[in-house]
Design an enzyme around this catalytic site. Structure first.
Site, PDB file in Angstrom:
ATOM      1  N   LYS A  31       1.028  -1.295  -0.009  1.00  0.00           N
ATOM      2  CA  LYS A  31       0.063  -0.078   0.148  1.00  0.00           C
ATOM      3  C   LYS A  31       0.984   1.254   0.017  1.00  0.00           C
ATOM      4  CE  LYS A  31      -2.186  -0.868   3.771  1.00  0.00           C
ATOM      5  NZ  LYS A  31      -1.659  -2.228   4.228  1.00  0.00           N
ATOM      6  N   ARG A 106      -9.740   1.657   9.179  1.00  0.00           N
ATOM      7  CA  ARG A 106      -9.439   0.271   9.498  1.00  0.00           C
ATOM      8  C   ARG A 106     -10.350  -0.390  10.278  1.00  0.00           C
ATOM      9  NH1 ARG A 106      -3.328   0.804   8.964  1.00  0.00           N
ATOM     10  NH2 ARG A 106      -2.277  -1.324   9.105  1.00  0.00           N
ATOM     11  N   ARG A 145      11.188  -7.112   5.121  1.00  0.00           N
ATOM     12  CA  ARG A 145      11.144  -5.821   5.220  1.00  0.00           C
ATOM     13  C   ARG A 145      11.565  -5.490   6.676  1.00  0.00           C
ATOM     14  NH1 ARG A 145       5.718  -2.299   4.653  1.00  0.00           N
ATOM     15  NH2 ARG A 145       5.266  -3.106   6.805  1.00  0.00           N
ATOM     16  N   ARG A 151      12.178  -2.257  11.209  1.00  0.00           N
ATOM     17  CA  ARG A 151      10.801  -1.980  11.935  1.00  0.00           C
ATOM     18  C   ARG A 151      10.289  -2.716  12.702  1.00  0.00           C
ATOM     19  NH1 ARG A 151       5.473  -0.398   8.098  1.00  0.00           N
ATOM     20  NH2 ARG A 151       4.319  -1.339   9.741  1.00  0.00           N
ATOM     21  N   ARG A 162      -0.826  -9.023  13.218  1.00  0.00           N
ATOM     22  CA  ARG A 162      -1.431  -7.956  12.360  1.00  0.00           C
ATOM     23  C   ARG A 162      -2.263  -8.712  11.084  1.00  0.00           C
ATOM     24  NH1 ARG A 162       4.065  -5.707  10.818  1.00  0.00           N
ATOM     25  NH2 ARG A 162       2.976  -4.245   9.453  1.00  0.00           N
TER      26      ARG A 162
END
Ligand code: AMP
Length: 206
Positions: A31, A106, A145, A151, A162
């Site tokens: 996204k 969300r 990632r 992160r 998640r």
């Protein structure tokens, strides 16, 4: 005097370009990458609630400290906090002629809050772009990632949480926007350039 070949009432008249947009999809669908590209092409701001939270975490603001406690567990930041943050962002000058929201709404509560904000601003959503991806592939992308970017919520355990939270709380939003005829589905498993091209086409045929 010339007669324009199309006007606002002719069947061929082009619909105004879609400029009030959402991009939706599970974590790791791409996204953020796609939102930045599409927003730049349309000269509208890409507004990512995740990025705003992360900026606050880095800046060690009160909002950041609160957000971090949820983000690190893979849970959603409470709606009231998130809605207030988006309301003030959408009131800024650069969002008056369009925006691409990434990662918001969300929850169903956030959908309602966004409807209210847009009604107050005298506008409404034009299109919801949905990136369709394979869940297992997404976990692998996010693990990669996390290793690259550090992160803190890209660990396998948090990623799985998640994805569960997305399926539970966010996937139902698609039905709401489908009923409004706003959703355009795009295959998110293709290359970055191909996905961008499919998104352009989805917007053009909206
Ligand atoms: P993202 O960068 O969009 O994947 O978001 C990272 C994290 O920020 C999420 O896992 C949530 O903890 C938080 N977050 C981002 N957007 C929202 C939202 N609309 N509502 C609640 N929490 C959010």
């Amino acid at each position: 005097m010339t007669t324009p070949s199309t006007d606002a009432t002719s069947p061929q008249a082009e619909a105004p370009a879609a400029r009030r947009l959402l991009i939706v999809g599970p974590p790791g669908a791409g996204k953020g990458t796609q939102a930045a590209r599409i927003a730049e092409e349309l000269s509208i701001p890409a507004i990512s609630t995740g990025d705003i939270f992360r900026a606050n975490v880095s800046g060690q603001t009160e909002l950041g400290l609160l957000a971090k406690s949820y983000m690190d567990k893979g849970e959603y930041v409470p709606d009231s906090v998130t809605n207030d943050m988006v309301r003030s962002r959408l009131a800024e000058d650069d969002a008056q002629d369009g925006f691409l929201l990434d990662g918001y709404p969300r929850t169903l509560d956030q959908v309602e809050a966004l409807d209210g904000m847009l009604t107050e601003l005298g506008s409404a959503l034009d299109c919801v772009l949905l990136l369709v991806v394979d869940a297992e592939e997404v976990v692998q992308r996010l693990v990669a990632r996390g290793a690259e970017s550090g992160r803190s919520d890209d660990t396998e355990e948090t990623i799985r949480r998640r994805l569960e939270v997305y399926a539970d709380q966010t996937a139902p939003l698609i039905d709401v926007y489908d009923r409004r005829g706003l959703v355009r589905r795009v295959n998110g498993m293709a290359s970055i350039d191909e996905v961008t091209q499919s998104l352009r086409e989805a917007l053009a045929t909206r």
